[in-house]
Design a protein around this motif. Structure first.
Motif, PDB file in Angstrom:
ATOM      1  N   TYR A  57      74.900 -18.100   3.195  1.00  0.00           N
ATOM      2  CA  TYR A  57      75.936 -17.960   2.169  1.00  0.00           C
ATOM      3  C   TYR A  57      75.976 -16.538   1.612  1.00  0.00           C
ATOM      4  O   TYR A  57      77.028 -15.915   1.532  1.00  0.00           O
ATOM      5  N   PHE A 114      77.251 -13.816   4.271  1.00  0.00           N
ATOM      6  CA  PHE A 114      78.689 -13.874   4.502  1.00  0.00           C
ATOM      7  C   PHE A 114      79.466 -13.392   3.286  1.00  0.00           C
ATOM      8  O   PHE A 114      80.340 -12.533   3.387  1.00  0.00           O
ATOM      9  N   CYS A 166      88.055 -18.083   1.457  1.00  0.00           N
ATOM     10  CA  CYS A 166      87.109 -17.905   2.565  1.00  0.00           C
ATOM     11  C   CYS A 166      85.761 -18.570   2.258  1.00  0.00           C
ATOM     12  O   CYS A 166      85.143 -19.157   3.139  1.00  0.00           O
ATOM     13  N   TYR A 210      84.058 -21.451   4.529  1.00  0.00           N
ATOM     14  CA  TYR A 210      82.751 -21.141   5.108  1.00  0.00           C
ATOM     15  C   TYR A 210      81.680 -22.120   4.600  1.00  0.00           C
ATOM     16  O   TYR A 210      80.856 -22.607   5.392  1.00  0.00           O
ATOM     17  N   SER A 211      81.713 -22.418   3.310  1.00  0.00           N
ATOM     18  CA  SER A 211      80.733 -23.355   2.747  1.00  0.00           C
ATOM     19  C   SER A 211      80.881 -24.740   3.360  1.00  0.00           C
ATOM     20  O   SER A 211      79.900 -25.376   3.736  1.00  0.00           O
ATOM     21  N   ILE A 254      80.342 -24.412   7.491  1.00  0.00           N
ATOM     22  CA  ILE A 254      79.116 -23.809   8.029  1.00  0.00           C
ATOM     23  C   ILE A 254      77.908 -24.126   7.146  1.00  0.00           C
ATOM     24  O   ILE A 254      76.979 -24.807   7.566  1.00  0.00           O
ATOM     25  N   LYS A 300      77.747 -27.958   5.910  1.00  0.00           N
ATOM     26  CA  LYS A 300      78.310 -28.913   6.863  1.00  0.00           C
ATOM     27  C   LYS A 300      77.359 -30.092   7.022  1.00  0.00           C
ATOM     28  O   LYS A 300      76.167 -29.937   7.198  1.00  0.00           O
TER      29      LYS A 300
END
Length: 119
Positions: free
Chosen positions: A69, A72, A105, A109-110, A113, A116
């Motif tokens: 996290y 990114f 974003c 992304y959270s 990725i 998940k």
């Protein structure tokens, strides 16, 4: 899905307030927008990660997830700050741009990725 995003947005409001406050303080102290944006992010991202892990995604806040996290979102913060410096954007525009980019974003992304859930 809407409930998930609304919880993420709620955390984002607090995260944004922290980010903007630290950004303003660092900018007033003479930092560049890129540096101020990145360091403000570092403060806000820690709150955001743990709050989202617990409240939004109801997942474990593991060190590996934290690294994913932070890396990114940190790259995103630096990129927006760098672009703002190059474009000579007003600092408020930098904050607004980063807030919007990181909301959209960061959520994607959270969800896809970092937090998940294997089915």
């Amino acid at each position: 899905m809407f409930g998930l995003f609304s919880r993420y947005l709620s955390v984002g409001v607090v995260n944004t307030a922290l980010h903007w406050l630290v950004f303003a303080l660092l900018l007033a102290a003479g930092a560049t927008q890129a540096l101020a944006n990145f360091l403000a992010f570092c403060v806000a991202v820690t709150f955001s990660f743990f709050a989202n892990a617990r409240w939004t995604f109801r997942s474990a806040a593991t060190p590996w997830r934290y690294v994913l996290y932070v890396c990114f979102m940190g790259a995103l913060a630096a990129l927006v700050g760098w672009g703002a410096d190059r474009a000579m954007l007003h600092p408020v525009m930098t904050l607004v741009a980063f807030s919007l980019v990181s909301l959209l974003c960061g959520f994607a992304y959270s969800r896809l990725i970092v937090f998940k859930v294997s089915r």
